[in-house]
Design an enzyme around this catalytic site. Structure first.
Site, PDB file in Angstrom:
ATOM      1  CE1 TYR A   1     -16.322  15.682 -11.841  1.00 35.52           C
ATOM      2  CE2 TYR A   1     -15.099  15.084  -9.854  1.00 35.52           C
ATOM      3  CZ  TYR A   1     -15.754  14.721 -11.017  1.00 35.52           C
ATOM      4  OH  TYR A   1     -15.833  13.393 -11.369  1.00 35.52           O
TER       5      TYR A   1
ATOM      6  NE  ARG B   1      -2.906   0.402   3.423  1.00 35.82           N
ATOM      7  CZ  ARG B   1      -2.789   1.254   4.444  1.00 35.82           C
ATOM      8  NH1 ARG B   1      -2.892   2.555   4.236  1.00 35.82           N
ATOM      9  NH2 ARG B   1      -2.568   0.816   5.661  1.00 35.82           N
TER      10      ARG B   1
ATOM     11  CG  ASP C   1      -9.756  19.723 -10.258  1.00 39.26           C
ATOM     12  OD1 ASP C   1      -8.966  19.367 -11.152  1.00 39.26           O
ATOM     13  OD2 ASP C   1     -10.839  19.148 -10.051  1.00 39.26           O
TER      14      ASP C   1
END
Length: 392
Positions: free
Chosen positions: A108, A55, A182
């Site tokens: 978004y 991970r 973003d």
């Protein structure tokens, strides 16, 4: 190195490639060690791209993270299973109960939902602001403001924000405020966020980085100050991504420059053609003067892409459906950034705003201009307008 050379070479350190042109796909959950000393060394250096547990990442992960870090200009990059995971994990890494964040009103839709549902539930207050606010953002900053979140251009309505102005004012008000962007529209190469004061840059790598509409991936790249916090909190949230998907993204990077050049040239030709159409009220393409914030695009960006919108003059649901249903090259879908052209209509932008008033009551149509011949795409839209007009 020049941009195109970086695109070819980023993430190709010899320790990742082992002499091969492309870093291979390393799949792993358990990393095994032959001695206590080796295991302790990996544990101590697990934040330094030393394999420790699957991970935490494999060499495939590290190579891609290196590439994104170099292309965006940050100090480190974390990889997530999708763009939304990158956004939400980045925000959660820097907020606590009682904090306040400023969120751009064009955000978004999943970002907005995360604010109104998850952040509200854990006691984080959110204020939405006009994307064109610029340096007046300082008037909205509170003592407990921890994040200012930008999205430029806006994902539907394409407003381009004054990123350096907002960053400067936010950091002057409080040096601990984290400015997030973003940056998906620009990809890692057409806007350099850290040169303009951004602290954390988020990408839906699903879009132009992958470039082929066949896997989901997200990234968040941070500056030196924010990188340790982003890295450790994203790990604690359990975020990790498939090495197979990462490999596809790494492959996508190699053609990113040439694809974007084709996308932007074709989109400008289509956008300019749309400006001549009597059915069109306005064209919202960042490279055109008709787009709010165009002056910021000219100042800050080194290129565009294939995504833009236009507003129709009339509203007739039956006619709009007839236009959309008969498209040959433009298919309907909720993404963009692949090689294929897409079309999406939204008749209710007003309901998606709380801080600003959307000027138009007629439908907005968003296009993604793919890699097809642009004349074929214009012919497809022309036929669509004929179907629209037949029912008006």
């Amino acid at each position: 190195m020049k941009k195109d050379t970086k695109i070819v070479n980023a993430g190709r350190k010899s320790k990742w490639t082992q002499g091969m042109v492309n870093p291979p796909v390393y799949r792993a959950s358990t990393i095994v060690f032959d001695s206590v000393k080796e295991m302790k060394h990996a544990a101590v250096n697990r934040a330094k791209q030393v394999p420790f547990y699957g991970r935490r990442g494999t060499p495939t992960t590290f190579a891609f993270a290196d590439a994104m870090t170099e292309l965006e200009g940050g100090a480190g990059c974390y990889v997530y299973p999708c763009g939304t995971a990158a956004i939400t994990s980045a925000i959660l890494s820097f907020v606590k109960s009682g904090d306040h964040i400023l969120m751009v009103d064009t955000a978004y839709e999943p970002t907005r939902d995360f604010c109104s549902k998850t952040l509200a539930r854990i006691g984080v207050d959110v204020t939405y602001y006009d994307p064109m606010i610029g340096r007046d953002i300082g008037d909205l900053i509170q003592d407990n403001t921890s994040i200012v979140f930008l999205e430029s251009p806006g994902s539907l309505t394409m407003e381009i924000q004054d990123v350096p102005g907002i960053c400067q004012v936010a950091h002057q008000k409080n040096e601990d405020i984290v400015v997030m962007l973003d940056n998906t529209w620009a990809s890692p190469i057409h806007f350099q966020p850290f040169e303009y004061g951004v602290d954390v840059s988020v990408q839906a790598a699903t879009k132009y980085v992958v470039g082929h509409s066949d896997c989901m991936l997200g990234t968040a790249t941070a500056n030196k100050k924010c990188w340790p916090v982003l890295r450790e909190n994203s790990y604690l949230l359990g975020q990790c991504a498939s090495p197979d998907d990462i490999y596809l993204a790494m492959r996508g990077i190699r053609t990113l420059g040439v694809r974007l050049n084709q996308h932007q040239q074709a989109s400008l030709k289509v956008a300019t053609w749309l400006q001549t159409r009597p059915e069109v009220e306005t064209v919202l393409h960042p490279a055109l003067e008709s787009c709010p914030g165009h002056e910021h695009f000219k100042r800050d960006f080194v290129g565009g892409n294939g995504l833009f919108s236009f507003v129709l003059k009339q509203s007739n649901p039956q006619a709009l459906n007839a236009m959309l249903d008969g498209m040959h090259h433009f298919k309907m879908g909720f993404s963009w950034g692949g090689y294929e052209s897409l079309i999406l209509a939204n008749s209710n932008i007003k309901s998606m705003r709380t801080a600003t008033n959307w000027l138009y009551s007629t439908p907005l149509v968003r296009l993604h201009i793919g890699l097809e011949d642009v004349d074929d795409l214009i012919a497809d839209l022309d036929a669509g307008f004929s179907r629209l007009n037949a029912l008006l």
